[in-house]
Design an enzyme around this catalytic site. Sequence first.
Site, PDB file in Angstrom:
ATOM      1  N   SER A   1      -3.909 -28.244  -4.151  1.00 58.08           N
ATOM      2  CA  SER A   1      -3.855 -29.549  -3.491  1.00 58.08           C
ATOM      3  C   SER A   1      -2.507 -30.230  -3.715  1.00 58.08           C
ATOM      4  CB  SER A   1      -4.974 -30.419  -4.060  1.00 58.08           C
ATOM      5  OG  SER A   1      -4.936 -31.689  -3.480  1.00 58.08           O
TER       6      SER A   1
ATOM      7  N   LYS B   1      -4.725 -31.648   0.686  1.00 55.23           N
ATOM      8  CA  LYS B   1      -4.129 -32.830   0.048  1.00 55.23           C
ATOM      9  C   LYS B   1      -5.227 -33.765  -0.453  1.00 55.23           C
ATOM     10  CE  LYS B   1      -0.990 -35.947  -0.834  1.00 55.23           C
ATOM     11  NZ  LYS B   1      -0.555 -35.823  -2.219  1.00 55.23           N
TER      12      LYS B   1
ATOM     13  N   GLY C   1       1.501 -40.068  -5.879  1.00 57.34           N
ATOM     14  CA  GLY C   1       0.513 -41.142  -5.956  1.00 57.34           C
ATOM     15  C   GLY C   1      -0.555 -41.066  -4.888  1.00 57.34           C
TER      16      GLY C   1
ATOM     17  N   CYS D   1      -5.419 -37.002 -11.796  1.00 57.52           N
ATOM     18  CA  CYS D   1      -4.119 -37.369 -11.231  1.00 57.52           C
ATOM     19  C   CYS D   1      -3.399 -38.299 -12.203  1.00 57.52           C
ATOM     20  CB  CYS D   1      -4.272 -38.070  -9.878  1.00 57.52           C
ATOM     21  SG  CYS D   1      -2.662 -38.581  -9.225  1.00 57.52           S
TER      22      CYS D   1
ATOM     23  N   THR E   1      -1.256 -31.553 -13.403  1.00 57.94           N
ATOM     24  CA  THR E   1       0.100 -31.624 -13.955  1.00 57.94           C
ATOM     25  C   THR E   1       0.114 -32.321 -15.314  1.00 57.94           C
ATOM     26  OG1 THR E   1       0.444 -33.668 -12.736  1.00 57.94           O
ATOM     27  CG2 THR E   1       1.193 -31.633 -11.701  1.00 57.94           C
TER      28      THR E   1
END
Lengths: 305, 242
Positions: free
Chosen positions: A21, A45, A72, A131, A194
């Site tokens: 994604s 996404k 973001g 995220c 991440t």
Amino acid sequence: MVDTRVTLSGITLDNPVIPASGTFGYGYEFAELYDINCLGSLSCKGTTRAPRFGNPTPRIAEASAGLLNAVGLQNPGVDQVIAQELPRLRQVFHKPMMANVSGFSIDEYAETCALLDREDQVGWLEVNISCPNVHGGGMAFGSDPQAAAAVTRAVKAVTKKPVYMKLSPNVTDIAAVARACEDAGADGVSLINTLLAMRIDLKRRKPLLANETGGLSGPALLPLAVRMVYQVYQAVDIPIIGMGGVSSAEDVLELMLAGATAVEVGAANLVDPFACRDIVAALPRTMEQYGIHSLREIIGGAHYG
Amino acid sequence: MTQGLYRVEYNRQLIPGVWELCLSGDTAAVTAPGQFCNIRLEGFFLRRPLSICDWDAQSLTLIYKVVGRGTAALSAVEPGQDLDLLCGLGNGFDVSKCGRRTLVIGGGAGTPPMYGLAKALLAAGKAPAAILGFNKKEEIFCEEKFRALGIPTTVATVDGSCGVKGFVTDALPADYDYFCACGPLPMLRAVYDAAPTSGLLSFEERMGCGFGACMGCSCRTKYGHKRICKDGPVLEKEEIIW
């Protein structure tokens, strides 16, 4: 002939390679370059209930073996995704896809997932509780086993699709978060998102990213991802989608030996738009090279024997 | 967009810190001036996006300023080396939108793509004029390329060491019906404010992929969110939100 097929919650993929994604849009930029039906699946996404522009720029910074992003969660919102992006994707991709969902509250996660639950082309929901680039959402849910479990339960209550919780590496004990998701009914987990990171511009003496921090991805992460997939495999019985710095067929095999059933490819797509196609193409000969007849046989192989 | 290997024909310094790189290879994906390519360099994870100054059926010319470690590494590539490029990225300037007397405005490192645009305008039968802005005389490059096209070319320098003293906006003529600009953000803003006509402006942003996948370079416009790399880098004056 080697067998590259793997199965995620009852859906069999031709191969385990899935663009991650946020690195593949909704597929069609890549469909202009090659037939993306060679992929196992794709993760779209990250989608939220409402449209989002995301963070101010600069959103991208380089690292010696990867990059930082602080996009973001820019996306057109779930209504627009269902009305426009999914139909467009359907023209070029004919396999079940993974709908990646983000949110800022438990209700929002559930609402977005409930809407996507009605879409036939969605094979799995990948629920992003990791995220690092938004405030008051995302990673906040993935950092705490109880919050992760609460999102899992809320999403499971509104969908019949298999739910994969996407986990953050920015925690002390990722296995505990994975276990909490499993106990709350998750069908699988995907990891890692991440790593929270920062670069500073020497000329301006300020963080390079407008958001100050961003998520580090790229080849630097592979050993970390291997370690975390390995630990989570020992902690849960649900399937794991592994990711983090994958850029070759060898990397795919390594994550599968650690315990992944399928593997996502992220940052590599951004520097080489053909990365996923080339990894898929290289898999059979790489398997032969290591004496692997069926990929299913090697899942978690590093734990045995 | 195409991906491929491009052979370095030459890589030479024009003035200190500014280099001209000529590559041979497949240029079929280049369809408009103002497009760019994204170059992979040994030892760097991300590619380096550079505007295309000029191109023909077999070759690309890029003129770039050394601004960091990536462009410094690029300045060291030698003839005969192959570079991995994504080529023909972005929308470029739509020449059909340009008036007959289009003003082509380039500032510093933003000057090179305006040369390809000036050539394309001439090929379309239009009569462009160029205004090129630099900090000082020693930093001027590309001027003779524009003059060689035979178009009126005015240079402005901030310190007045050559041409008109001041910014490109101090050198705007009275008679033009459209403008195209590429340069630093303050220059683009000044041109936007000063020009009474419609126009096209080319923007720069830090990019992840360069082909629309990562949303790293998004901006807000009156026509919705756009990606500088894919929906830009050229935006219409009327859509810009500063």
